[in-house]
Design an enzyme around this catalytic site. Structure first.
Site, PDB file in Angstrom:
ATOM      1  CE1 TYR A   1      -3.595  -2.454   5.362  1.00 37.48           C
ATOM      2  CE2 TYR A   1      -3.370  -0.091   5.044  1.00 37.48           C
ATOM      3  CZ  TYR A   1      -3.567  -1.351   4.521  1.00 37.48           C
ATOM      4  OH  TYR A   1      -3.720  -1.524   3.169  1.00 37.48           O
TER       5      TYR A   1
ATOM      6  CB  SER B   1      -0.847  -0.001   1.267  1.00 42.00           C
ATOM      7  OG  SER B   1      -1.451   1.263   1.474  1.00 42.00           O
TER       8      SER B   1
HETATM    9  N1  LIG Z   1      -8.861  -0.754  -0.608  1.00 37.54           N
HETATM   10  C1  LIG Z   1      -7.823   0.058  -0.438  1.00 37.54           C
HETATM   11  O1  LIG Z   1      -7.989   1.309  -0.340  1.00 37.54           O
HETATM   12  C2  LIG Z   1      -6.423  -0.492  -0.386  1.00 37.54           C
HETATM   13  C3  LIG Z   1      -5.353   0.407  -0.472  1.00 37.54           C
HETATM   14  C4  LIG Z   1      -4.061  -0.069  -0.422  1.00 37.54           C
HETATM   15  C5  LIG Z   1      -3.826  -1.426  -0.292  1.00 37.54           C
HETATM   16  N2  LIG Z   1      -4.867  -2.291  -0.206  1.00 37.54           N
HETATM   17  C6  LIG Z   1      -4.571  -3.721  -0.040  1.00 37.54           C
HETATM   18  O2  LIG Z   1      -5.183  -4.475  -1.061  1.00 37.54           O
HETATM   19  C7  LIG Z   1      -5.392  -5.823  -0.611  1.00 37.54           C
HETATM   20  C8  LIG Z   1      -6.811  -6.243  -0.956  1.00 37.54           C
HETATM   21  O3  LIG Z   1      -7.703  -5.423  -0.226  1.00 37.54           O
HETATM   22  P1  LIG Z   1      -9.125  -4.959  -0.782  1.00 37.54           P
HETATM   23  O4  LIG Z   1      -9.118  -3.497  -0.806  1.00 37.54           O
HETATM   24  O5  LIG Z   1      -9.472  -5.721  -1.990  1.00 37.54           O
HETATM   25  O6  LIG Z   1     -10.011  -5.393   0.488  1.00 37.54           O
HETATM   26  P2  LIG Z   1     -11.303  -6.299   0.652  1.00 37.54           P
HETATM   27  O7  LIG Z   1     -12.322  -5.942  -0.375  1.00 37.54           O
HETATM   28  O8  LIG Z   1     -11.674  -6.164   2.092  1.00 37.54           O
HETATM   29  O9  LIG Z   1     -10.774  -7.774   0.353  1.00 37.54           O
HETATM   30  C9  LIG Z   1      -9.906  -8.417   1.256  1.00 37.54           C
HETATM   31  C10 LIG Z   1      -9.748  -9.878   0.845  1.00 37.54           C
HETATM   32  O10 LIG Z   1      -8.885 -10.522   1.800  1.00 37.54           O
HETATM   33  C11 LIG Z   1      -9.534 -11.705   2.270  1.00 37.54           C
HETATM   34  N3  LIG Z   1      -9.166 -11.975   3.655  1.00 37.54           N
HETATM   35  C12 LIG Z   1      -9.217 -11.128   4.707  1.00 37.54           C
HETATM   36  N4  LIG Z   1      -8.880 -11.771   5.840  1.00 37.54           N
HETATM   37  C13 LIG Z   1      -8.617 -13.059   5.494  1.00 37.54           C
HETATM   38  C14 LIG Z   1      -8.244 -14.214   6.217  1.00 37.54           C
HETATM   39  N5  LIG Z   1      -8.083 -14.206   7.561  1.00 37.54           N
HETATM   40  N6  LIG Z   1      -8.044 -15.368   5.543  1.00 37.54           N
HETATM   41  C15 LIG Z   1      -8.232 -15.413   4.194  1.00 37.54           C
HETATM   42  N7  LIG Z   1      -8.585 -14.355   3.449  1.00 37.54           N
HETATM   43  C16 LIG Z   1      -8.792 -13.192   4.095  1.00 37.54           C
HETATM   44  C17 LIG Z   1     -11.021 -11.412   2.141  1.00 37.54           C
HETATM   45  O11 LIG Z   1     -11.779 -12.608   1.961  1.00 37.54           O
HETATM   46  P3  LIG Z   1     -12.751 -13.278   3.054  1.00 37.54           P
HETATM   47  O12 LIG Z   1     -13.351 -12.219   3.904  1.00 37.54           O
HETATM   48  O13 LIG Z   1     -13.714 -14.023   2.210  1.00 37.54           O
HETATM   49  O14 LIG Z   1     -11.848 -14.194   3.812  1.00 37.54           O
HETATM   50  C18 LIG Z   1     -11.062 -10.623   0.836  1.00 37.54           C
HETATM   51  O15 LIG Z   1     -11.101 -11.488  -0.264  1.00 37.54           O
HETATM   52  C19 LIG Z   1      -5.091  -5.806   0.891  1.00 37.54           C
HETATM   53  O16 LIG Z   1      -3.811  -6.359   1.109  1.00 37.54           O
HETATM   54  C20 LIG Z   1      -5.098  -4.327   1.249  1.00 37.54           C
HETATM   55  O17 LIG Z   1      -4.256  -4.037   2.339  1.00 37.54           O
HETATM   56  C21 LIG Z   1      -6.175  -1.862  -0.254  1.00 37.54           C
END
Ligand SMILES: NC(=O)c1ccc[n+]([C@@H]2O[C@H](COP(=O)([O-])OP(=O)(O)OC[C@H]3O[C@@H](n4cnc5c(N)ncnc54)[C@H](OP(=O)(O)O)[C@@H]3O)[C@@H](O)[C@H]2O)c1
Length: 273
Positions: free
Chosen positions: A167, A154
């Site tokens: 985080y 991130s």
């Molecule tokens: N959205 C943003 O603004 C942003 C910005 C920078 C970086 N990121 C990074 O991008 C990545 C994806 O995030 P996103 O934004 O797509 O978030 P999201 O929509 O909340 O998706 C998160 C994913 O991680 C899975 N997950 C969470 N905890 C888990 C666990 N204990 N075991 C297995 N799977 C798990 C969830 O699946 P289940 O709940 O089905 O397990 C879901 O598929 C993350 O690493 C996040 O830090 C996001």
């Protein structure tokens, strides 16, 4: 732009055959899975929500071709769940040649007021699981001299952030880890690409109880755009990619500013509500 339009396909870049994507049930991980499937890459989908993964797998299988899509329902915080995913990562039958370490989470709030279970969950998924799966994958890939790992970090990794201190620290770990691994594998058939998205419309902020009134409403990306940039960078074996030009400008400005100035600015930003 779709991933094929950005040069990822069977004809150019690495010819991935099978990718394992963690956090494929929604958000950026789901978008990467869809784009990989469109490029003809077989998939292993990992997350806790088995029903969402099954639904996605059916959709992808129905979209044509001879795509193989496996569903691996696992909680990466649970030692048994993590072990099951590690086992799949190193499997010699139907080996994976792309590991996408995307699953991640982050809670907003003052550190001392946070529930320790949420703190541990963040470290377990963002750091422990990511390191263990990367270790498993690199052993297999190094032996075959072939493969790629994507680490989803991130832009929060570039600066210690009040209110999301745990985080941002986990993401700083990932960015640093990815940089070191990229150099370890340079000039081999194995590459590690670190992706730094900025604010992206997914379920992430709702899950982590973020107060979005504190954050800018401009400069957001959607998950498809982040996924395209990530896969295109990996296809070109880039060490690192920041997901949008706005975030790149922010990163450059921040890298030029003295550390105490950056810290004071981000501190003011977090207290200003
Ligand atoms: N959205 C943003 O603004 C942003 C910005 C920078 C970086 N990121 C990074 O991008 C990545 C994806 O995030 P996103 O934004 O797509 O978030 P999201 O929509 O909340 O998706 C998160 C994913 O991680 C899975 N997950 C969470 N905890 C888990 C666990 N204990 N075991 C297995 N799977 C798990 C969830 O699946 P289940 O709940 O089905 O397990 C879901 O598929 C993350 O690493 C996040 O830090 C996001």
């Amino acid at each position: 732009m779709g991933v094929l339009g950005m040069g990822l396909g069977r004809s150019r870049g690495p010819r991935w055959e099978r990718a394992l994507v963690t956090g494929a049930s929604t958000g950026i991980g789901r978008a990467m899975a869809v784009q990989l499937a469109a490029a003809g890459v077989d998939l292993v989908l990992v997350a806790r929500s088995g029903d969402r993964l099954e639904e996605l797998a059916s959709e992808l299988r129905a979209s044509g071709g001879q795509l193989e899509v496996e569903v691996l329902e696992a909680d990466l915080c649970d030692p048994e769940g993590l072990a099951a995913v590690e086992k799949r990562v190193v499997a010699e039958e139907a080996p994976i040649d792309l590991l996408v370490n995307n699953a991640g989470l982050g809670y907003e709030g003052l550190f001392h007021a946070q529930d320790l279970a949420e703190v541990s969950e963040t470290i377990d998924v963002n750091v422990v699981a990511l390191v263990r799966l990367t270790h498993a994958a690199l052993r297999l890939m190094t032996a075959r001299d072939r493969g790629q790992v994507i680490l989803v970090s991130s832009i929060a990794s570039l600066q210690g952030m009040p209110m999301t201190a745990v985080y941002s620290a986990t993401k700083a770990f990932i960015t640093s880890f990815g940089e070191g691994l990229y150099e370890e594998h340079k000039c081999t058939g194995v590459t590690v690409t670190t992706v730094l998205p900025g604010l992206t419309h997914t379920e992430f902020h709702q899950r982590g109880h973020w107060d979005l009134d504190r954050w800018p409403s401009i400069g957001w990306q959607d998950a498809d755009a982040v996924a395209s940039v990530a896969l295109a960078a990996a296809a070109k074996s880039r060490p690192e990619v920041i997901s949008s030009w706005q975030n790149r400008v922010l990163a450059v400005l921040s890298s030029k500013a003295p550390r105490h100035w950056r810290r004071a600015t981000i501190g003011w930003f977090s207290r200003r509500k």
